[in-house]
Scaffold this motif. Structure first.
Motif, PDB file in Angstrom:
ATOM      1  N   TYR A  72      31.300  48.024 -28.258  1.00  0.00           N
ATOM      2  CA  TYR A  72      31.650  46.838 -29.023  1.00  0.00           C
ATOM      3  C   TYR A  72      32.650  46.014 -28.222  1.00  0.00           C
ATOM      4  O   TYR A  72      33.681  46.529 -27.793  1.00  0.00           O
ATOM      5  CB  TYR A  72      32.277  47.219 -30.367  1.00  0.00           C
ATOM      6  N   ILE A 103      37.286  44.681 -41.090  1.00  0.00           N
ATOM      7  CA  ILE A 103      36.658  44.867 -39.778  1.00  0.00           C
ATOM      8  C   ILE A 103      35.189  44.480 -39.891  1.00  0.00           C
ATOM      9  O   ILE A 103      34.471  44.949 -40.769  1.00  0.00           O
ATOM     10  CB  ILE A 103      36.802  46.318 -39.292  1.00  0.00           C
ATOM     11  N   VAL A 105      31.466  44.062 -37.772  1.00  0.00           N
ATOM     12  CA  VAL A 105      30.700  44.458 -36.591  1.00  0.00           C
ATOM     13  C   VAL A 105      29.308  43.834 -36.645  1.00  0.00           C
ATOM     14  O   VAL A 105      28.804  43.502 -37.715  1.00  0.00           O
ATOM     15  CB  VAL A 105      30.568  45.991 -36.444  1.00  0.00           C
ATOM     16  N   ILE A 119      32.719  43.097 -32.223  1.00  0.00           N
ATOM     17  CA  ILE A 119      33.572  43.544 -33.326  1.00  0.00           C
ATOM     18  C   ILE A 119      34.751  42.597 -33.497  1.00  0.00           C
ATOM     19  O   ILE A 119      35.356  42.161 -32.518  1.00  0.00           O
ATOM     20  CB  ILE A 119      34.078  44.987 -33.085  1.00  0.00           C
ATOM     21  N   ASN A 121      38.230  43.035 -35.213  1.00  0.00           N
ATOM     22  CA  ASN A 121      39.101  44.049 -35.792  1.00  0.00           C
ATOM     23  C   ASN A 121      40.531  43.520 -35.764  1.00  0.00           C
ATOM     24  O   ASN A 121      41.207  43.559 -34.738  1.00  0.00           O
ATOM     25  CB  ASN A 121      39.009  45.351 -34.998  1.00  0.00           C
TER      26      ASN A 121
END
Length: 126
Positions: A72, A103, A105, A119, A121
């Motif tokens: 990622y 989060i 993805v 991703i 985050n």
């Protein structure tokens, strides 16, 4: 826990196999909006936020690839990054989704059937 430090230091390099390294270099230069720092017929290396994205040539038919390990890449706006890759010809593997705790993805296939994970985050700090 042991007092020993982990032997693993974190992500350093992700390598994607491509059937045409020149075409792959052009595509990834656009996808990540950066030029390679190392560009040879056998390997192309990009510095992406301090991490290595490498391209190597392969002879295998892209339709014979299987899903296995993928990485990622961090993004600030997952929808924008996802759409950018789609616009360059990537295809959906997994649409952007919230996996909890804000989060997000997503993953896509590049033109050589490698999986690119992205991703967002907000908790990850270098």
């Amino acid at each position: 826990m042991s007092d020993k430090k982990s032997l693993m230091l974190g992500l350093r390099t992700t390598i994607y196999m491509v059937s045409d390294i020149v075409e792959g270099t052009e595509w990834y230069s656009k996808a990540f909006n950066t030029e390679p720092y190392f560009n040879e017929p056998f390997y192309v290396g990009f510095n992406i936020g301090g991490y290595e994205l490498g391209l190597q040539s392969e002879e295998r038919d892209i339709d014979s690839k299987t899903e296995n390990v993928f990485s990622y890449w961090g993004v600030n706006d997952i929808q924008e990054a996802y759409q950018h890759l789609i616009n360059l010809g990537a295809t959906e593997h997994e649409a952007p989704n919230n996996v909890g705790d804000d989060i997000m993805v997503a993953s896509l296939y590049d033109p050589w059937k490698n999986i690119i994970g992205i991703i967002y985050n907000p908790h990850f700090k270098l």
